[in-house]
Design an enzyme around this catalytic site. Structure first.
Site, PDB file in Angstrom:
ATOM      1  CD  GLU A 258       7.425  -0.026  29.680  1.00 12.74           C
ATOM      2  OE1 GLU A 258       8.511   0.496  29.371  1.00 12.74           O
ATOM      3  OE2 GLU A 258       7.131  -0.348  30.836  1.00 12.74           O
ATOM      4  CB  CYS A 292      11.963   0.111  22.958  1.00 11.71           C
ATOM      5  SG  CYS A 292      11.917  -1.373  23.949  1.00 11.71           S
ATOM      6  CD  GLU A 389      13.010   5.198  19.592  1.00  8.44           C
ATOM      7  OE1 GLU A 389      11.914   5.763  19.432  1.00  8.44           O
ATOM      8  OE2 GLU A 389      13.156   4.188  20.295  1.00  8.44           O
TER       9      GLU A 389
HETATM   10  P1  NAP Z   1       3.657   3.965  17.341  1.00 10.23           P
HETATM   11  O1  NAP Z   1       3.505   4.584  16.032  1.00 10.23           O
HETATM   12  O2  NAP Z   1       3.590   4.808  18.556  1.00 10.23           O
HETATM   13  O3  NAP Z   1       2.573   2.811  17.411  1.00 10.23           O
HETATM   14  C1  NAP Z   1       2.389   1.973  18.489  1.00 10.23           C
HETATM   15  C2  NAP Z   1       0.967   1.501  18.538  1.00 10.23           C
HETATM   16  O4  NAP Z   1       0.092   2.599  18.769  1.00 10.23           O
HETATM   17  C3  NAP Z   1       0.488   0.866  17.245  1.00 10.23           C
HETATM   18  O5  NAP Z   1      -0.394  -0.202  17.560  1.00 10.23           O
HETATM   19  C4  NAP Z   1      -0.244   2.014  16.594  1.00 10.23           C
HETATM   20  O6  NAP Z   1      -1.175   1.597  15.654  1.00 10.23           O
HETATM   21  C5  NAP Z   1      -0.901   2.660  17.774  1.00 10.23           C
HETATM   22  N1  NAP Z   1      -1.290   4.055  17.596  1.00 10.23           N
HETATM   23  C6  NAP Z   1      -0.840   4.957  16.679  1.00 10.23           C
HETATM   24  N2  NAP Z   1      -1.425   6.161  16.882  1.00 10.23           N
HETATM   25  C7  NAP Z   1      -2.261   6.030  17.940  1.00 10.23           C
HETATM   26  C8  NAP Z   1      -3.134   6.923  18.654  1.00 10.23           C
HETATM   27  N3  NAP Z   1      -3.261   8.196  18.321  1.00 10.23           N
HETATM   28  N4  NAP Z   1      -3.823   6.445  19.712  1.00 10.23           N
HETATM   29  C9  NAP Z   1      -3.687   5.151  20.093  1.00 10.23           C
HETATM   30  N5  NAP Z   1      -2.893   4.273  19.458  1.00 10.23           N
HETATM   31  C10 NAP Z   1      -2.178   4.692  18.397  1.00 10.23           C
HETATM   32  O7  NAP Z   1       5.041   3.194  17.463  1.00 10.23           O
HETATM   33  P2  NAP Z   1       5.698   2.244  16.418  1.00 10.23           P
HETATM   34  O8  NAP Z   1       6.285   3.049  15.331  1.00 10.23           O
HETATM   35  O9  NAP Z   1       4.779   1.147  16.050  1.00 10.23           O
HETATM   36  O10 NAP Z   1       6.826   1.582  17.327  1.00 10.23           O
HETATM   37  C11 NAP Z   1       8.070   2.152  17.493  1.00 10.23           C
HETATM   38  C12 NAP Z   1       8.155   2.899  18.824  1.00 10.23           C
HETATM   39  O11 NAP Z   1       7.806   2.071  19.906  1.00 10.23           O
HETATM   40  C13 NAP Z   1       9.569   3.348  19.112  1.00 10.23           C
HETATM   41  O12 NAP Z   1       9.550   4.660  19.584  1.00 10.23           O
HETATM   42  C14 NAP Z   1      10.018   2.402  20.208  1.00 10.23           C
HETATM   43  O13 NAP Z   1      11.032   2.886  21.029  1.00 10.23           O
HETATM   44  C15 NAP Z   1       8.771   2.160  20.950  1.00 10.23           C
HETATM   45  N6  NAP Z   1       8.859   0.915  21.692  1.00 10.23           N
HETATM   46  C16 NAP Z   1       8.995   0.966  23.045  1.00 10.23           C
HETATM   47  C17 NAP Z   1       9.097  -0.190  23.775  1.00 10.23           C
HETATM   48  C18 NAP Z   1       9.251  -0.150  25.270  1.00 10.23           C
HETATM   49  O14 NAP Z   1       9.039  -1.165  25.898  1.00 10.23           O
HETATM   50  N7  NAP Z   1       9.570   0.968  25.849  1.00 10.23           N
HETATM   51  C19 NAP Z   1       9.010  -1.416  23.143  1.00 10.23           C
HETATM   52  C20 NAP Z   1       8.868  -1.447  21.767  1.00 10.23           C
HETATM   53  C21 NAP Z   1       8.786  -0.264  21.050  1.00 10.23           C
HETATM   54  P3  NAP Z   1      -0.747   1.351  14.124  1.00 10.23           P
HETATM   55  O15 NAP Z   1       0.667   0.881  14.092  1.00 10.23           O
HETATM   56  O16 NAP Z   1      -1.659   0.304  13.704  1.00 10.23           O
HETATM   57  O17 NAP Z   1      -0.931   2.640  13.439  1.00 10.23           O
END
Ligand code: NAP
Ligand code: MG
Length: 487
Positions: A258, A292, A389
């Site tokens: 997602e 999101c 975004e």
């Molecule tokens: P993110 O940086 O992608 O992080 C999401 C999760 O992945 C966190 O737990 C993060 O850990 C972890 N992570 C980071 N790098 C990783 C890697 N290389 N391998 C595995 N896991 C890793 O996203 P965010 O900034 O927290 O959240 C914002 C994004 O999420 C936006 O793009 C938003 O649109 C999307 N989102 C989508 C939905 C949906 O349902 N489609 C819902 C909510 C959010 P750490 O944070 O601990 O580094």
């Protein structure tokens, strides 16, 4: 180190433990910039310990594997009950860790998390295969049927915007399917997931079925790379989603994603404009724009453009920005200093590229990561604020004359999570809804998701669907069994 509110431990194999090397990190209250708690920083050895615990709990003959589906369903339902019993406590914890208004967490995040467990608990007893007669054999010669089986050990990685709710969306269906889990919450917001771990134990989930490890992106990466993980379910950015696909290739892990969104919202001139303005403001400013499926790209039919913009400006300027723990707050701080800087950088790029800053675009106060609700007009599709975004309270408005114009712009939208349309004309509503490449289309509303309805993305917004019975597919294998009856 104790497992206290200030010094949290993580959950592995039913035990609350520190990281093997004792490493910790801090989680911060974005309203005060003060440290809320220290949590363990899980690394390779801890990830391995958690995956082994999940594997052991999945072994044939384990308490979880032997449990009748109705007992499993009752436990999942109990988790929902316990979440509701602790509604105020969880809402406050979420508000402090993430920044969001405690009142919103109390009526949205927490009850919706409970509802997800309640809804999914019913599926535990309804996982069925089919009896399928062979197409190429005489009837009665074979007995052939399918059986659904839990996929195994699942890694679940969630973001910081709806920490408890995203954990619920992941855990509840995986439990209903009978999988075992290693969950990693985001480093910015680990606290409600850890508290949920205690409630999960209280509900009677056997040790090792749900493991919750805290850490950063490297912890997530180690989890995705672990050879004994069968499946990765991820919510987060499209960028990290792509890394997860690549990292899952070695042992061909199943992956569902997602990801991000830049969701178009279309307001026609014939809409109930008062409602359209109120809902369009909510579509972008709810949860500080950190949603999101935020309606971040607004198309307004040219004849009502100025009226709608004036209404939105007034709505934005009425929003009370403040600490999430204040009952009057409508918009809390952004989640972190890093994210605040990122969103403000987008505002600067919008101004530099020639868009008009209609309202906001500035910091509020001098402590905490507060930002004023922001609206840009005179925007063009190529501008970064329109194309990318932002994940903050920043709305871009584009006038339009025809749906064809919108469709032409949206063809280049890499995302397809949600879309919205406001009109009183039912033909226009459904014509627009079918033209949108999006997993969810809101008609005369926004921000309505439900545990029973599939949720997910077209294009680069993801793979697979969450919620509804559709999500069970993410956690089940299908086995065809063919018996020759010898006649
Ligand atoms: P993110 O940086 O992608 O992080 C999401 C999760 O992945 C966190 O737990 C993060 O850990 C972890 N992570 C980071 N790098 C990783 C890697 N290389 N391998 C595995 N896991 C890793 O996203 P965010 O900034 O927290 O959240 C914002 C994004 O999420 C936006 O793009 C938003 O649109 C999307 N989102 C989508 C939905 C949906 O349902 N489609 C819902 C909510 C959010 P750490 O944070 O601990 O580094
Ligand atoms: Mg925090």
């Amino acid at each position: 180190m104790t497992n206290s509110p200030e010094e949290r431990r993580m959950l592995i194999g039913g035990q609350w433990v520190e990281a093997a090397d004792g490493a910790t990190f801090e989680t911060v209250d974005p309203a005060t910039e003060k440290v809320l708690a220290t949590v363990p920083w899980a690394r390779g050895a801890d990830v391995d310990r958690a995956v082994r615990a999940a594997r052991e709990a999945f072994e044939p003959g384990s308490a979880w594997r032997k449990m009748p589906p109705s007992a499993r369903g009752r436990i999942i339902h109990k988790i929902g009950d316990l979440i509701l019993e602790h509604r105020d406590e969880l809402a406050l914890l979420e508000s402090k860790d993430n920044g969001k208004p405690v009142s919103f967490a109390g009526f949205a995040d927490v009850p919706m998390a409970a509802d997800t467990f309640h809804y999914m608990s019913g599926w535990a007893t309804k996982i069925e295969g089919n009896t399928i007669p062979m197409s190429s054999a005489s009837p009665g010669r074979f007995l052939s049927f399918t059986q659904r089986e839990p996929l195994g050990v699942v890694a679940q990685i969630v973001p910081w915007n709806y920490p408890l709710l995203m954990a619920a969306w992941k855990l509840a269906p995986a439990l209903a399917a009978g999988c075992t889990i290693v969950l990693k919450p985001a480093e910015q917001t680990p606290l409600t997931a850890l508290r949920l771990g205690e409630l999960i134990q209280e509900a009677g989930v056997p040790d090792g079925v749900v493991n919750i490890i805290t850490g950063d992106g490297s912890t997530g990466a180690a989890l995705v790379a672990h050879p004994d993980v069968n499946k990765v379910a991820f919510t987060g950015s499209t960028e990290v989603g792509k890394e997860i696909i690549r990292a899952s290739a070695d042992n061909v892990k199943k992956v569902t994603l997602e990801l991000g969104g830049k969701s178009p919202n279309v307001v026609y001139a014939d809409a109930d404009l008062e409602k359209a303005i109120a809902k369009s403001a909510e579509a972008i400013f709810f949860n500080q724009g950190e949603t999101c499926f935020a309606g971040s790209r607004l198309y307004v039919e040219r004849s009502v453009h100025d009226e709608v913009v004036a209404g939105l400006k007034a709505a934005a300027e009425q929003i009370t920005v403040g600490a999430g723990t204040e009952p009057t707050t409508v918009m809390g701080p952004l989640v972190s200093a890093e994210h605040f800087d990122r969103v403000m950088e987008y505002v600067e790029s919008g101004v530099a590229e020639g868009a008009t800053l209609c309202t906001g675009g500035r910091r509020v106060g001098d402590k905490g990561y507060f930002m004023a609700p922001t609206i840009f007009t005179d925007t063009k599709p190529h501008m970064r604020i329109v194309a990318e975004e932002i994940f903050g309270p920043v709305l871009v408005v584009l006038p339009f004359d025809s749906l064809d114009e919108i469709v032409a712009i949206e063809k280049d939208n890499p995302y397809g999570l949600a879309a919205g349309v406001f009109t009183r004309d039912i033909d226009k509503a459904f014509h627009t809804a079918s033209a949108m490449q999006a997993g969810t289309v809101f008609v005369n509303t926004w921000n309505t998701v439900d545990a029973a309805l599939p949720f997910g993305g077209y294009k680069q917004s993801g793979w697979g669907r969450e919620l509804g019975h559709a999500v069970l597919e993410n956690y089940l294998e299908t086995k065809s069994i063919i018996a020759e009856l010898g006649r």
